[in-house]
Each structure stands twice: as structure tokens, then as C-alpha cells.
Write a protein that holds these residues in place. Structure first.
Motif, PDB file in Angstrom:
ATOM      1  N   PHE A 148       0.872  -1.170   0.000  1.00 25.08           N
ATOM      2  CA  PHE A 148       0.000   0.000   0.000  1.00 25.08           C
ATOM      3  C   PHE A 148       0.914   1.226   0.000  1.00 25.08           C
ATOM      4  CE2 PHE A 148      -2.875  -3.105   2.077  1.00 25.08           C
ATOM      5  CZ  PHE A 148      -3.957  -2.990   1.214  1.00 25.08           C
ATOM      6  N   GLN A 149       0.794   2.030  -1.038  1.00 25.98           N
ATOM      7  CA  GLN A 149       1.691   3.164  -1.177  1.00 25.98           C
ATOM      8  C   GLN A 149       0.955   4.487  -1.034  1.00 25.98           C
ATOM      9  OE1 GLN A 149       4.040   2.539  -4.812  1.00 25.98           O
ATOM     10  NE2 GLN A 149       5.578   1.608  -3.483  1.00 25.98           N
ATOM     11  N   LEU A 150       1.646   5.425  -0.411  1.00 30.22           N
ATOM     12  CA  LEU A 150       1.148   6.773  -0.189  1.00 30.22           C
ATOM     13  C   LEU A 150       2.074   7.721  -0.939  1.00 30.22           C
ATOM     14  CD1 LEU A 150      -0.838   8.634   1.423  1.00 30.22           C
ATOM     15  CD2 LEU A 150       0.915   8.700   3.227  1.00 30.22           C
ATOM     16  N   ASP A 151       1.588   8.279  -2.025  1.00 33.05           N
ATOM     17  CA  ASP A 151       2.408   9.163  -2.861  1.00 33.05           C
ATOM     18  C   ASP A 151       3.720   8.492  -3.262  1.00 33.05           C
ATOM     19  OD1 ASP A 151       0.469  11.182  -2.587  1.00 33.05           O
ATOM     20  OD2 ASP A 151       1.391  11.910  -0.740  1.00 33.05           O
ATOM     21  N   GLY A 152       3.632   7.208  -3.626  1.00 28.75           N
ATOM     22  CA  GLY A 152       4.800   6.483  -4.098  1.00 28.75           C
ATOM     23  C   GLY A 152       5.696   5.924  -3.008  1.00 28.75           C
ATOM     24  N   ARG A 153       5.325   6.114  -1.740  1.00 34.88           N
ATOM     25  CA  ARG A 153       6.106   5.588  -0.616  1.00 34.88           C
ATOM     26  C   ARG A 153       5.325   4.481   0.069  1.00 34.88           C
ATOM     27  NH1 ARG A 153       6.936  10.838   2.872  1.00 34.88           N
ATOM     28  NH2 ARG A 153       4.728  11.003   2.295  1.00 34.88           N
TER      29      ARG A 153
END
Length: 269
Positions: A49-54
Motif C-alpha cells: 500500500f503506497q502513499l504518494d509512491g512511498r
């Protein structure tokens, strides 16, 4: 405070085991802005699960017969095999023996003496989560346990944790917090709570908290997305505003709007 400067004993990974990954992806995407990215055909359906690519968390499909929907916490170890030995020596159980995950790291999964699930991650190429203590990411943990003293003795023996205490408002007691060995108390990452002290909790487990910019808005959004409110928003002086939720399949978690953000929102209202 939880950070991505991982040291021995600090939480460095968490993942969701769910019977319906598609529903989970829609739920957490709507709530936190996460996007799910598969780890590839050799990863058995596991992904990030990524948040703005992180990377903010991992996730995979777990059929109901293999266990209930849940968030699973992993703590950093320099030697997963030695950690497994320490778990056995402390009265815990090794559910999955240490194993290499490609060249990313080495993992193992355990239960503590109260049968609470947790794991360890020995970093390789993957050092851990890319983001922590930001909106939409892990910021705190709580261990709900039937015996606080036994739990602290066990995890201290396994990971070398140290503890500090915070007085609760109104003289109602004290809150026990854990931090990595040799680190300042400001590096605390978890509270250890007697299960009997919280009527909202019916079973022993690790509860992850995710930071949000607005607790009430997040609770409302979770309901719209099919989640359940287990405890409505509560304000705790000096800490912030938090609530306990469950996703549409029943995996339990909490959200918190830190004290500084809560104060800024109140002043702007």
C-alpha cells in the motif's frame, strides 16, 4: 515518536491479512489515499500500500480458514534466528521460522505468551516502511494484553525494550510506553495497556494507529466506505483526538489526529 530511523526493537513494518484484498484496497484508498502495488508474480499475491509512491504498509489475501482479518506488526531485528530463539526462551511460539524474502530481508512470525501475533523483520535491501508519523501512515501502536507485567518482561527479553510512564489526566493512573533500548524516551512507539482497563477491547492484540489530519472527518469517511466505528472520537489532552475503527472485513485499527493538529483545527474553526 515513531520514525523511519529504524533500530533494534522498533516497529519497521506492518501488513494487512484480509480475505478480500480488493475491498481493502478500496477502503484504505478512500480513507488514507493509498494505492496497492503488487510485489510481482513470485510474491504470492503480496503487495504494498503506497502513499504518494512511498510504502506505508503491506497487504495480502488471507483466506478465512487461515486466520481472521488483521493488521500484523513487525519489529526490527539484526538476527531473526536469534530473535526466534529469544521468543522460545521467553515462552512464546514460533509460527513461521525465519526465512529469506528474496534479497529484501529475513522475516519470522510469532505469538507471545498470551497468544498475541507479531513478527520480526531483519532488513536486507528493504529497510522497512518508507513513511511513518505522517497523515495516512503508521504513527503509534498499542498492545492490549491480559498481563501487562508479563508482556513487558517478554518483549524486553526479546527486543530489549525500555519503558517510561505518562500520568493520565485526572489522576486516573499511568500509561506505560515502550521505546528501543539505549534510545531516549522521546523515541517511544507503543503503549502497553491491560486488556481489563478498556471495555472497547474484547481480545488481546497489537493495535496500529494511523495519523490523520481530521479525526472526525476520517471516522465519517470510514463509515461511508463500509467500515465500523468501534469507539467514537475521544480527545486526550496533550495527545490528540483519536478513534477506534474496523475495516469492512473486520480488521481493527485506530486513527489519531495529533494534539498540535487538533489545536490548529480548533483555532481555525
Amino acid at each position: 515518536m515513531l520514525t523511519t530511523r529504524y533500530v533494534t526493537g522498533s516497529p519497521n513494518w506492518l501488513d494487512l491479512g484480509t480475505p478480500d484484498l480488493e475491498t481493502a484496497t478500496a477502503f484504505y484508498g478512500g480513507l488514507f489515499g493509498w494505492e496497492f502495488r503488487s510485489a510481482g508474480p513470485d510474491a504470492g499475491g503480496y503487495g504494498m500500500f503506497q502513499l504518494d509512491g512511498r510504502t506505508a504498509a503491506g497487504g495480502m489475501t488471507v483466506p478465512p480458514e487461515q486466520g481472521p482479518p488483521s493488521w500484523n506488526i513487525y519489529f526490527q531485528s539484526p538476527d531473526a534466528d536469534a530473535t526466534a530463539d529469544a521468543v522460545r526462551g521467553g515462552g512464546g511460539t514460533v509460527l513461521f521460522e525465519p526465512m529469506d524474502v528474496f534479497d529484501l530481508g529475513r522475516m519470522a512470525v510469532f505469538t507471545d505468551p498470551s497468544d498475541i501475533l507479531f513478527g520480526t523483520w531483519q532488513p536486507g535491501r528493504n529497510k522497512g516502511l518508507d513513511v511513518a508519523a505522517e497523515p495516512g501512515s503508521l504513527c503509534w501502536l498499542e498492545l492490549y494484553t491480559p498481563d501487562q507485567n508479563d508482556a513487558l518482561a517478554f518483549y524486553t527479553g526479546v527486543f530489549g525494550w525500555e519503558t517510561s510512564m505518562m500520568a493520565l489526566p485526572g489522576g486516573t493512573g499511568a500509561y506505560t510506553m515502550a521505546h528501543p533500548a539505549g534510545e531516549a524516551a522521546e523515541t517511544m512507539f507503543a503503549g502497553v495497556v491491560p486488556l481489563s482497563s478498556d471495555p472497547t477491547e474484547t481480545g488481546a492484540y497489537w493495535l496500529p494507529y494511523f495519523e490523520v489530519p481530521d479525526c472526525d472527518a476520517s471516522v465519517a469517511k470510514a463509515g461511508e466506505l463500509g467500515g465500523t466505528v468501534r469507539m467514537p472520537p475521544v480527545e486526550l489532552e496533550g495527545v490528540g483526538r483519536f478513534a477506534k475503527l474496523a475495516d469492512p472485513t473486520g480488521a481493527r485499527f485506530a486513527v489519531i489526529q495529533g494534539a498540535q493538529v487538533a489545536q490548529e483545527n480548533a483555532e481555525a474553526a
